[in-house]
Design an enzyme around this catalytic site. Structure first.
Site, PDB file in Angstrom:
ATOM      1  N   GLY A   9       0.770  -1.201  -0.015  1.00 33.91           N
ATOM      2  CA  GLY A   9      -0.029   0.160   0.017  1.00 33.91           C
ATOM      3  C   GLY A   9       0.815   1.148  -0.116  1.00 33.91           C
ATOM      4  N   ARG A  13      -1.717   9.064   3.171  1.00 35.07           N
ATOM      5  CA  ARG A  13      -1.902  10.105   4.341  1.00 35.07           C
ATOM      6  C   ARG A  13      -0.689  10.189   5.225  1.00 35.07           C
ATOM      7  NH1 ARG A  13      -6.994   7.753   7.245  1.00 35.07           N
ATOM      8  NH2 ARG A  13      -6.686   5.705   5.976  1.00 35.07           N
ATOM      9  N   LYS A  20       5.542   3.934   3.388  1.00 36.54           N
ATOM     10  CA  LYS A  20       4.576   3.698   4.695  1.00 36.54           C
ATOM     11  C   LYS A  20       5.423   2.890   5.561  1.00 36.54           C
ATOM     12  CE  LYS A  20       0.588   2.246   5.530  1.00 36.54           C
ATOM     13  NZ  LYS A  20      -1.049   2.691   5.957  1.00 36.54           N
ATOM     14  N   GLN A  71       3.489  -6.606  -6.045  1.00 36.76           N
ATOM     15  CA  GLN A  71       2.180  -6.236  -6.653  1.00 36.76           C
ATOM     16  C   GLN A  71       2.111  -4.959  -7.278  1.00 36.76           C
ATOM     17  OE1 GLN A  71      -0.517  -5.285  -3.687  1.00 36.76           O
ATOM     18  NE2 GLN A  71      -2.490  -6.101  -4.811  1.00 36.76           N
ATOM     19  N   GLU A 148     -17.250  -5.117   4.090  1.00 35.92           N
ATOM     20  CA  GLU A 148     -16.351  -3.666   4.185  1.00 35.92           C
ATOM     21  C   GLU A 148     -17.266  -2.624   4.534  1.00 35.92           C
ATOM     22  OE1 GLU A 148     -13.053  -3.633   4.223  1.00 35.92           O
ATOM     23  OE2 GLU A 148     -13.353  -5.805   4.287  1.00 35.92           O
ATOM     24  N   LYS A 345      37.103  11.440  21.633  1.00 35.85           N
ATOM     25  CA  LYS A 345      36.871  10.707  20.552  1.00 35.85           C
ATOM     26  C   LYS A 345      37.804   9.613  20.235  1.00 35.85           C
ATOM     27  CE  LYS A 345      38.092  11.118  16.625  1.00 35.85           C
ATOM     28  NZ  LYS A 345      38.959  11.584  15.302  1.00 35.85           N
ATOM     29  N   ASN A 380      44.678  16.867  16.941  1.00 33.31           N
ATOM     30  CA  ASN A 380      44.984  15.558  16.246  1.00 33.31           C
ATOM     31  C   ASN A 380      44.927  15.675  14.668  1.00 33.31           C
ATOM     32  OD1 ASN A 380      42.111  16.119  16.407  1.00 33.31           O
ATOM     33  ND2 ASN A 380      41.549  14.250  16.281  1.00 33.31           N
ATOM     34  N   TYR A 381      44.454  16.828  14.223  1.00 30.61           N
ATOM     35  CA  TYR A 381      44.181  16.741  12.723  1.00 30.61           C
ATOM     36  C   TYR A 381      44.917  18.083  12.022  1.00 30.61           C
ATOM     37  CZ  TYR A 381      40.960  17.287   8.498  1.00 30.61           C
ATOM     38  OH  TYR A 381      40.635  17.114   7.329  1.00 30.61           O
TER      39      TYR A 381
HETATM   40  C1  UD1 Z   1      -8.600  -3.883   5.393  1.00 25.42           C
HETATM   41  C2  UD1 Z   1      -9.805  -4.972   5.433  1.00 25.42           C
HETATM   42  C3  UD1 Z   1     -10.668  -4.900   6.594  1.00 25.42           C
HETATM   43  C4  UD1 Z   1     -10.179  -4.282   7.818  1.00 25.42           C
HETATM   44  C5  UD1 Z   1      -8.870  -3.606   7.515  1.00 25.42           C
HETATM   45  C6  UD1 Z   1      -8.122  -3.651   8.671  1.00 25.42           C
HETATM   46  C7  UD1 Z   1      -9.895  -5.971   3.277  1.00 25.42           C
HETATM   47  C8  UD1 Z   1     -10.674  -5.947   1.670  1.00 25.42           C
HETATM   48  N1  UD1 Z   1     -10.230  -5.183   4.028  1.00 25.42           N
HETATM   49  O1  UD1 Z   1      -9.102  -3.006   4.845  1.00 25.42           O
HETATM   50  O2  UD1 Z   1     -11.606  -5.700   6.604  1.00 25.42           O
HETATM   51  O3  UD1 Z   1     -10.909  -4.324   8.833  1.00 25.42           O
HETATM   52  O4  UD1 Z   1      -8.052  -3.798   6.628  1.00 25.42           O
HETATM   53  O5  UD1 Z   1      -7.164  -2.421   8.987  1.00 25.42           O
HETATM   54  O6  UD1 Z   1      -8.969  -6.732   3.165  1.00 25.42           O
HETATM   55  N2  UD1 Z   1      -2.299  -3.814   0.933  1.00 25.42           N
HETATM   56  C9  UD1 Z   1      -1.673  -4.480  -0.350  1.00 25.42           C
HETATM   57  N3  UD1 Z   1      -2.026  -4.464  -1.667  1.00 25.42           N
HETATM   58  C10 UD1 Z   1      -3.359  -3.797  -1.842  1.00 25.42           C
HETATM   59  C11 UD1 Z   1      -4.010  -3.326  -0.975  1.00 25.42           C
HETATM   60  C12 UD1 Z   1      -3.558  -3.328   0.416  1.00 25.42           C
HETATM   61  O7  UD1 Z   1      -0.468  -4.966  -0.008  1.00 25.42           O
HETATM   62  O8  UD1 Z   1      -3.606  -3.911  -3.092  1.00 25.42           O
HETATM   63  C13 UD1 Z   1      -2.031  -3.892   2.049  1.00 25.42           C
HETATM   64  C14 UD1 Z   1      -1.657  -2.559   2.699  1.00 25.42           C
HETATM   65  O9  UD1 Z   1      -0.497  -2.184   2.507  1.00 25.42           O
HETATM   66  C15 UD1 Z   1      -2.024  -2.850   4.209  1.00 25.42           C
HETATM   67  C16 UD1 Z   1      -2.845  -3.863   4.180  1.00 25.42           C
HETATM   68  O10 UD1 Z   1      -2.939  -4.703   2.860  1.00 25.42           O
HETATM   69  O11 UD1 Z   1      -0.774  -3.113   4.808  1.00 25.42           O
HETATM   70  C17 UD1 Z   1      -4.440  -3.330   4.431  1.00 25.42           C
HETATM   71  O12 UD1 Z   1      -4.410  -2.421   3.284  1.00 25.42           O
HETATM   72  P1  UD1 Z   1      -5.663  -1.299   3.623  1.00 25.42           P
HETATM   73  O13 UD1 Z   1      -6.018  -0.526   2.237  1.00 25.42           O
HETATM   74  O14 UD1 Z   1      -5.119  -0.556   4.673  1.00 25.42           O
HETATM   75  O15 UD1 Z   1      -7.000  -2.058   3.851  1.00 25.42           O
HETATM   76  P2  UD1 Z   1      -8.455  -1.573   4.386  1.00 25.42           P
HETATM   77  O16 UD1 Z   1      -8.933  -1.158   3.051  1.00 25.42           O
HETATM   78  O17 UD1 Z   1      -8.215  -0.438   5.299  1.00 25.42           O
END
Ligand code: UD1
Ligand code: CA
Length: 451
Positions: A9, A13, A20, A71, A148, A345, A380-381
């Site tokens: 991700g 923010r 991150k 990914q 969700e 030092k 020293n230098y």
């Molecule tokens: C996800 C869960 C939600 C849960 C929440 C907890 C899903 C669909 N939803 O939502 O149920 O309550 O986490 O925080 O799983 N990431 C990837 N690749 C992607 C998308 C995300 O690696 O394509 C990783 C992000 O880096 C992160 C984690 O997955 O570490 C969660 O991603 P995030 O977008 O925060 O998920 P939420 O939509 O908050």
């Protein structure tokens, strides 16, 4: 088992160029903390899914026991897990962790895995305000699916038990479910959470487990949340020290960014920062506002307020500071005193030696029982090269001396105050280089001229 860590991700923010998961909690990148927890479970494989800032993340954390999967683009948590399927050992379960959920206890993950033997298990928490999270939908107490926030009905939004995102699943079945994920939802993403309903349809009873503390499930999306978890991590670390018998004058005012190991009867005053690996022996006391980084301190040593120690070894029964600075490569023997505004030092200082005020000791080898007077400087230098100064046992360096290295002060030698030493000082003699003092008896002070 396989452990899969999702870390692709973007973290918009965070408002940062740094990916991150490389932002730190208690001095360690969040992803490094998750990897450390994963290792503690002794898995067959650790697979990390990266995307945003993948190169930076890999170069920062690469290790031989990690497998990396990229990914791109990021089409959701289910899509992220799909990318890792070729790396999974299908004969053992798969535990899925998030790279931005840094404080989950290992015992909690063990509890989840134990609760989910042979089935799918989800780590859940119950929140007073579940806004934003996937909700755990139960029928007759049994989990039937996760919905969700954006796809939930008003009734479902009232559910306070939420998905932390951490789950464990039988791998062969998981691979089958992943292949059937669709993205016809509010966010157009492939949701990992959709596998729960598929498991139920296959006749599995979904297990759930809860962490001992809510913050174990907290993720970081913003600097504000990062700062909150930092405080929690610090509070926990301080609590561990207190439990071990360390006296912390205020456990809310200590920061540990690495490991701090303390002997018995150690006292730490307020606002101290410990970075890297720090070891304090029995009865060490650290005054207020000190910074110690990669330091080992011997028993009974007192470090007075506002001292800064970096990559140094301090012997037993020493007195450091206030306002002392020990730089890398400093090694002090027993009973050494380094006082205010003294910088040391890359120097060895022998037992019982003292530099109590305003001195610079760099690239020096100082013997035992040496007294270094106020204002003494090792030059020293020369602008190009560094040279060593050697001061043998029992030497006395008068105040405001400059030792122009390379130079040696012999055993038992005395330097008169103000000496600029450019050649070796022989043992047991007084060496002094100083303009002769004179007085002019008839001299008159100038008086103000009238204009
Ligand atoms: C996800 C869960 C939600 C849960 C929440 C907890 C899903 C669909 N939803 O939502 O149920 O309550 O986490 O925080 O799983 N990431 C990837 N690749 C992607 C998308 C995300 O690696 O394509 C990783 C992000 O880096 C992160 C984690 O997955 O570490 C969660 O991603 P995030 O977008 O925060 O998920 P939420 O939509 O908050
Ligand atoms: Ca999230």
């Amino acid at each position: 088992m396989n452990i899969l860590i999702l870390a692709a991700g973007q973290g918009k923010r965070m408002h940062s160029a740094l990916p991150k998961v490389l932002h730190t909690v208690a001095g360690q990148p969040m992803l490094a903390r998750v990897i450390a927890s994963a290792r503690a479970l002794d898995p067959a494989r650790i697979i990390v899914v990266v995307g945003h800032g993948a190169d930076a993340v890999r170069s920062r954390l690469d290790a031989t026991d990690l497998r990396w999967v990229t990914q791109s683009p990021q089409l959701g948590t289910g899509h992220a897990v799909q990318q890792a399927v070729p790396e999974l050992d299908s004969s053992v379960p798969t535990l899925i962790l998030y790279g931005d959920v840094p404080l989950t206890r290992v015992s909690t993950l063990q509890g989840l895995c134990a609760a989910a033997t042979g089935t799918l298990g989800v780590l859940t928490v119950t929140l007073p305000d579940p806004h934003g999270y996937g909700r755990i939908v139960r029928e007759n107490d049994q989990v039937v699916r996760i919905v969700e926030e954006r796809d939930a009905s008003n009734g479902e939004r009232a559910i306070c038990e939420v998905n932390t995102g951490i789950l464990v699943a039988p791998t062969r079945a998981l691979i089958g479910w992943l292949a059937r994920l669709r993205n016809d939802n509010a966010q157009g993403e492939y949701y990992l959470t959709d596998v729960i309903a598929m498991a139920v349809a296959d006749g599995l009873q979904v297990a759930t487990h809860q962490p001992a503390d809510l913050w174990e499930a907290s993720g970081v999306n913003s600097k504000r949340q990062l700062a909150e978890l930092e405080r929690i991590a610090q509070r926990e670390a301080a609590g561990v020290l207190l439990d071990q018998g360390v006296s912390l004058i205020d456990p809310a005012r200590i920061d540990i960014r690495g490991s701090l190991t303390c002997g018995r009867d150690v006292t730490i005053d307020i606002n101290c920062l410990f970075d890297g690996d720090v070891v304090l022996g029995d009865q060490v006391s650290v005054g207020a506002n000190c910074v110690l980084r990669n330091v080992r301190v011997g028993a009974g040593t007192r470090i007075e307020p506002f001292s800064h120690l970096d990559d140094a070894v301090v012997g037993e029964a020493c007195r450091i500071g206030p306002y002392a600075r020990l730089r890398p490569g400093t090694a002090l023997a027993r009973d050494v005193h380094i006082g205010n505004f003294v910088e040391v030092k890359a120097s060895l200082v022998g037992e019982g030696s003292k530099a109590n005020h305003l001195a610079y000791v760099g690239d020096a080898t100082v013997g035992a029982r040496v007294n270094i007077g106020a204002g003494t400087i090792t030059c020293n230098y020369d602008g190009v090269n560094k040279h060593r100064t050697v001061i043998e046992d029992d030497a006395f360096i008068g105040s405001d001396s400059q030792l122009v290295a390379p130079v040696r002060v012999g055993r038992g030698a005395t330097l008169g105050a103000g000496t600029t030493l450019t050649r070796d000082a022989p043992p047991d003699q007084l060496t002094v280089s100083r303009a002769k003092q004179m007085s002019v008896a008839a001299w008159k002070r100038p008086t103000k001229t009238k204009s």
